[in-house]
Scaffold this motif. Structure first.
Motif, mmCIF file in Angstrom:
data_model
loop_
_atom_site.group_PDB
_atom_site.id
_atom_site.type_symbol
_atom_site.label_atom_id
_atom_site.label_comp_id
_atom_site.label_asym_id
_atom_site.label_seq_id
_atom_site.Cartn_x
_atom_site.Cartn_y
_atom_site.Cartn_z
ATOM 1 N N ARG A 47 0.817 3.350 -14.231
ATOM 2 C CA ARG A 47 2.136 3.843 -13.816
ATOM 3 C C ARG A 47 3.066 2.697 -13.429
ATOM 4 N NH1 ARG A 47 0.327 9.067 -10.840
ATOM 5 N NH2 ARG A 47 0.109 10.393 -12.660
ATOM 6 N N SER A 79 0.833 -1.203 0.000
ATOM 7 C CA SER A 79 0.000 0.000 0.000
ATOM 8 C C SER A 79 0.868 1.254 0.000
ATOM 9 C CB SER A 79 -0.960 -0.007 1.192
ATOM 10 O OG SER A 79 -0.234 0.057 2.409
ATOM 11 N N ASP A 80 2.006 1.240 0.691
ATOM 12 C CA ASP A 80 2.924 2.377 0.647
ATOM 13 C C ASP A 80 3.480 2.573 -0.760
ATOM 14 O OD1 ASP A 80 2.571 2.940 3.309
ATOM 15 O OD2 ASP A 80 4.450 1.952 3.957
ATOM 16 N N PHE A 81 3.821 1.467 -1.409
ATOM 17 C CA PHE A 81 4.352 1.548 -2.767
ATOM 18 C C PHE A 81 3.310 2.115 -3.731
ATOM 19 C CE2 PHE A 81 5.140 -0.504 -6.930
ATOM 20 C CZ PHE A 81 6.348 0.115 -7.215
ATOM 21 N N ARG A 133 -2.755 3.953 -11.162
ATOM 22 C CA ARG A 133 -1.603 3.362 -10.478
ATOM 23 C C ARG A 133 -1.095 2.144 -11.220
ATOM 24 N NH1 ARG A 133 -4.166 2.526 -4.756
ATOM 25 N NH2 ARG A 133 -5.609 1.534 -6.184
ATOM 26 N N LEU A 163 0.881 4.121 -2.997
ATOM 27 C CA LEU A 163 0.742 5.555 -2.708
ATOM 28 C C LEU A 163 1.885 6.352 -3.334
ATOM 29 C CD1 LEU A 163 -0.471 5.551 1.004
ATOM 30 C CD2 LEU A 163 -1.769 6.228 -1.020
ATOM 31 N N GLN A 164 3.074 5.795 -3.327
ATOM 32 C CA GLN A 164 4.205 6.472 -3.952
ATOM 33 C C GLN A 164 4.037 6.544 -5.467
ATOM 34 O OE1 GLN A 164 7.687 4.369 -2.678
ATOM 35 N NE2 GLN A 164 7.644 5.259 -0.618
ATOM 36 N N LEU A 165 3.379 5.547 -6.054
ATOM 37 C CA LEU A 165 3.155 5.553 -7.501
ATOM 38 C C LEU A 165 2.260 6.708 -7.931
ATOM 39 C CD1 LEU A 165 2.694 1.854 -8.635
ATOM 40 C CD2 LEU A 165 4.476 3.431 -9.299
ATOM 41 N N GLU A 166 1.346 7.132 -7.057
ATOM 42 C CA GLU A 166 0.446 8.226 -7.415
ATOM 43 C C GLU A 166 1.205 9.532 -7.624
ATOM 44 O OE1 GLU A 166 -2.556 8.462 -4.425
ATOM 45 O OE2 GLU A 166 -3.472 6.560 -4.993
ATOM 46 N N ASN A 167 2.290 9.730 -6.891
ATOM 47 C CA ASN A 167 3.064 10.968 -6.983
ATOM 48 C C ASN A 167 4.225 10.873 -7.968
ATOM 49 O OD1 ASN A 167 1.418 12.026 -4.958
ATOM 50 N ND2 ASN A 167 2.771 11.271 -3.350
ATOM 51 N N TYR A 168 4.503 9.699 -8.483
ATOM 52 C CA TYR A 168 5.644 9.484 -9.367
ATOM 53 C C TYR A 168 5.243 9.706 -10.811
ATOM 54 C CZ TYR A 168 9.522 7.133 -11.683
ATOM 55 O OH TYR A 168 10.587 6.842 -12.492
#
Length: 133
Positions: free
Chosen positions: A64, A28-30, A61, A32-37
């Motif tokens: 991405r 889930s952390d990964f 997501r 979430l990071q994909l949304e900003n990448y």
């Protein structure tokens, strides 16, 4: 994703459940990071080729994630081609002239001679057309 088999005797143990919860939290952390990448390959390009191949997804997501995997694949091929280029040019330099003065910064030019063996390592056959031979 790593899939491992668990013996039946450990199926109900708390450590397996804690490992699953930790993996779920990391996933889930990964995501979430994909949304900003923003990957090098735009989402619209990835979505176009996915739709052309019959894959349709509304989740950005996932698009991405595929763009990130594609970027890694292309980066690995480019890095392998650079290594082939370095080996090829270093052997040419040592054969042609050994008495150059001072170290120079080398500029490498990728050619088909470097790219073809790098692609061959990944199972992609790239040949020059017969009219360029």
């Amino acid at each position: 994703m790593i899939i491992e088999t668990v013996p039946l005797s450990r199926m109900g143990s708390p450590s397996v459940i804690e490992d699953d919860a930790g993996a779920g939290h990391a996933l889930s952390d990964f995501l979430l990071q994909l949304e900003n990448y923003s990957p090098s390959i735009p989402d619209s390009v990835v979505a176009h080729y996915l739709n052309a191949s019959g894959f349709e997804s509304q989740d950005p997501r996932l698009i991405r994630l595929i763009a990130l995997a594609s970027q890694k694949f292309l980066s690995d091929i480019a890095n392998d081609a650079l290594q082939h280029c370095k080996m090829r040019t270093s052997s040419q330099i040592t054969q042609s002239s050994k008495n150059q003065k001072g170290p120079k910064e080398k500029k490498y030019v990728m050619s088909m001679d470097d790219l073809a063996p790098a692609l061959q390592e990944y199972g992609i056959v790239a040949r020059k057309p017969h009219y360029f031979v």
